[in-house]
Write an enzyme that holds these catalytic residues in place. Structure first.
Site, PDB file in Angstrom:
ATOM      1  N   ALA A 210       0.857  -1.185   0.000  1.00 44.41           N
ATOM      2  CA  ALA A 210       0.000   0.000   0.000  1.00 44.41           C
ATOM      3  C   ALA A 210       0.891   1.231   0.000  1.00 44.41           C
ATOM      4  CB  ALA A 210      -0.942  -0.010   1.196  1.00 44.41           C
ATOM      5  N   SER A 211       0.268   2.400   0.065  1.00 39.35           N
ATOM      6  CA  SER A 211       1.041   3.635  -0.047  1.00 39.35           C
ATOM      7  C   SER A 211       1.956   3.860   1.146  1.00 39.35           C
ATOM      8  CB  SER A 211       0.093   4.821  -0.199  1.00 39.35           C
ATOM      9  OG  SER A 211      -0.818   4.874   0.881  1.00 39.35           O
ATOM     10  N   GLN A 214       4.368  -2.069   3.419  1.00 40.00           N
ATOM     11  CA  GLN A 214       4.395  -3.328   2.704  1.00 40.00           C
ATOM     12  C   GLN A 214       4.399  -4.438   3.748  1.00 40.00           C
ATOM     13  OE1 GLN A 214       6.498  -2.714  -1.194  1.00 40.00           O
ATOM     14  NE2 GLN A 214       7.681  -4.448  -0.429  1.00 40.00           N
ATOM     15  N   ASP A 360     -12.647   0.083  11.085  1.00 40.65           N
ATOM     16  CA  ASP A 360     -12.523  -0.078   9.633  1.00 40.65           C
ATOM     17  C   ASP A 360     -12.825  -1.526   9.252  1.00 40.65           C
ATOM     18  OD1 ASP A 360     -12.046   0.549   6.997  1.00 40.65           O
ATOM     19  OD2 ASP A 360      -9.861   0.420   7.153  1.00 40.65           O
TER      20      ASP A 360
END
Length: 510
Positions: A210-211, A214, A360
């Protein structure tokens, strides 16, 4: 007087004091050139002002004044930024693009004075669409902290214009992985020794990228299989640059849209991103959740390894299980319904009994473990109700049942709702609408409530009041209930989340 005259006046600045842009250009040339180019674009627009408004004599100086105000304020704010940040090419690029967006709104604020209300509203909506797409494209292109900033911003459904919610809600946090050598260097810098000494083995192929981080499978020296969540190299500096640029842009636009509270939102986004970058906080969240569920072996979060974790690396047990949606699609109805009931019960317990919950719960963060247990991952986003906040929610239920809009409006205020300057409606009006929405019909039982429909309509109702700022805990609670309600309605509409929450109220431990 034509636009050319305006440019001559703008350029004729000799003899001005050191606080002037012309003087500071020698001290801050790199970002200065960018701002100058951005403002040059603004002045180029002035060449079409006659077509846009119809009378250059009436408004060219007003537009130029707004453009110059953007220039001066942006300059002042950028000059105060840490030298290492403002000299970075990333900041230069991002700051340049954001100043252009700010300038476009400044110019609209002047042009709208010469338009009808309907024409001004239509022009503003078109500008929102254009700029929302520009920011979306910017996030996709530059990634880094921008993806997370955009994703967090998309949750402010009651504050930001719908065009921004639509575009930013499309952002997907999936990026090509960085080479393992960079990850190995990050591990060595955090622990002071090579990765092969810290772990018996690290798989160079990540299972997720992801941004911000990792995730790599690994093995401890005792043979235990784990996963290590490693922050992308230099992401802390990249995120700081991104947050700084967005904060400046929000401050420069805040006075144009005071009801939105853009400066407040930008600071909340910065706080959220910084928390996500501190894995010590996520580790603490997992430890707390595991203590909370110690008596319920049906719900599992990964075991964490504090001695092998730092601010930028989190080492966790590898949960061996099946992803939620493929399981639900393939399972027999009875088995599927048992798992759905467990999910609903678990989250109702987290929210109502403990006041500490995973905020989330999208399907990618849930696994089905052997024995049909529920596994939860990614505790970077959680919410914690204090005893006082929990009590306010209980009082809100009482106010709804008694149809007491005055009390509910006071509760909204106590919970952190606020009607800022320019608010479209007071809290009492919103409270009245909420009571009408949530109140049951005389012949309806709680078991008959359509949970998803009520929540969806509630979130739509909040959007009617863009001037009212909604506290983070309320936004996150709504997101959790709406996500769970959507899953239940798709696979088993007989599970009523509201009824389960009522059942949990007597078990509250706050």
């Amino acid at each position: 007087m034509k636009t050319r005259t305006v440019r001559i006046i703008m350029n004729n600045r000799k003899g001005l004091p050191p606080s002037s842009p012309a003087y500071r250009d020698t001290l801050f040339s790199r970002t200065g050139r960018v701002v100058n180019r951005s403002c040059a674009l603004v002045f180029n627009i002035l060449g079409n002002t006659e077509k846009l408004v119809g009378d250059i004599l009436r408004d060219s100086f007003a537009v130029a004044g707004e453009a110059e105000a953007v220039y001066a304020r942006a300059w002042d704010r950028a000059a105060s930024v840490n030298a290492a940040i403002r000299s970075a090419p990333r900041f230069t690029r991002l700051f340049s693009d954001l100043v252009r967006i700010v300038a476009s709104y400044r110019i609209h604020s002047v042009k709208s004075r010469f338009l009808s209300d309907a024409e001004a509203a239509q022009a503003l909506e078109a500008l929102h669409q254009k700029n929302a797409r520009r920011i979306y494209d910017l996030c996709v292109e530059m990634r880094g902290g921008l993806i997370k900033i955009g994703q967090f911003a998309s949750t402010y459904t009651n504050a930001l214009p719908p065009a921004y919610i639509e575009y930013l809600g499309r952002l997907q946090d999936r990026v090509p992985p960085v080479p393992y050598k960079a990850i190995a260097r990050r591990i060595e810098s955090e622990f002071g020794r090579p990765a092969e000494q810290v772990f018996a083995r690290v798989d160079p192929e990540p299972i997720a990228a992801a941004s911000l981080a990792q995730v790599h499978p690994a093995e401890l020296h005792d043979g235990t299989r784990v996963v290590i969540k490693v922050q992308m190299p230099d992401i802390e500096n990249t995120a700081e640059i991104d947050l700084t640029a967005f904060t400046i842009a929000a401050d420069l636009t805040n006075d144009l849209f005071p009801a939105l509270g853009l400066s407040e939102i930008s600071r909340a986004l910065a706080d959220s991103v910084k928390k996500e970058l501190d894995y010590r906080q996520e580790l603490a969240n997992i430890l707390r959740f595991n203590r909370q569920t110690v008596d319920d072996p049906r719900v599992v979060a990964p075991k964490v390894y504090p001695g092998l974790s730092t601010q930028r690396i989190l080492t966790m047990e590898k949960l061996e299980g099946e992803h939620l949606i493929p399981f639900l699609e393939a399972a027999a109805p009875d088995r599927r319904n048992r798992l759905l009931a467990l999910i609903a019960e678990s989250f109702c317990s987290q929210i109502v009994t403990h006041g500490f919950f995973h905020a989330d719960p999208h399907p990618g963060n849930m696994f089905v473990l052997p024995g049909d247990r529920l596994g939860l991952i990614d505790f970077g986003c959680v919410e914690h109700f204090s005893a006082g906040t929990y009590a306010l929610y209980m009082e809100m239920i009482s106010a709804i049942l008694s149809r007491d809009a005055e009390s509910m409006a006071r509760l909204f205020e106590s919970m952190g709702f606020s009607a800022g300057a320019g608010a479209g409606a007071p809290l009492r009006e919103m409270a009245t609408d909420f009571i009408e929405l949530l109140m049951l019909d005389p012949d309806q039982s709680l078991a008959d409530v359509d949970t998803t429909q009520k929540l969806t309509r509630g979130l739509e109702l909040i959007k009617k009041y863009p001037g009212i700022r909604v506290p983070r805990h309320f936004v996150l609670l709504g997101r959790v209930l709406l996500t769970l309600g959507g899953i239940m309605m798709r696979y088993n509409p007989d599970i009523n989340v509201f009824m389960l929450m009522v059942d949990q109220m007597g078990k509250n431990k706050l």
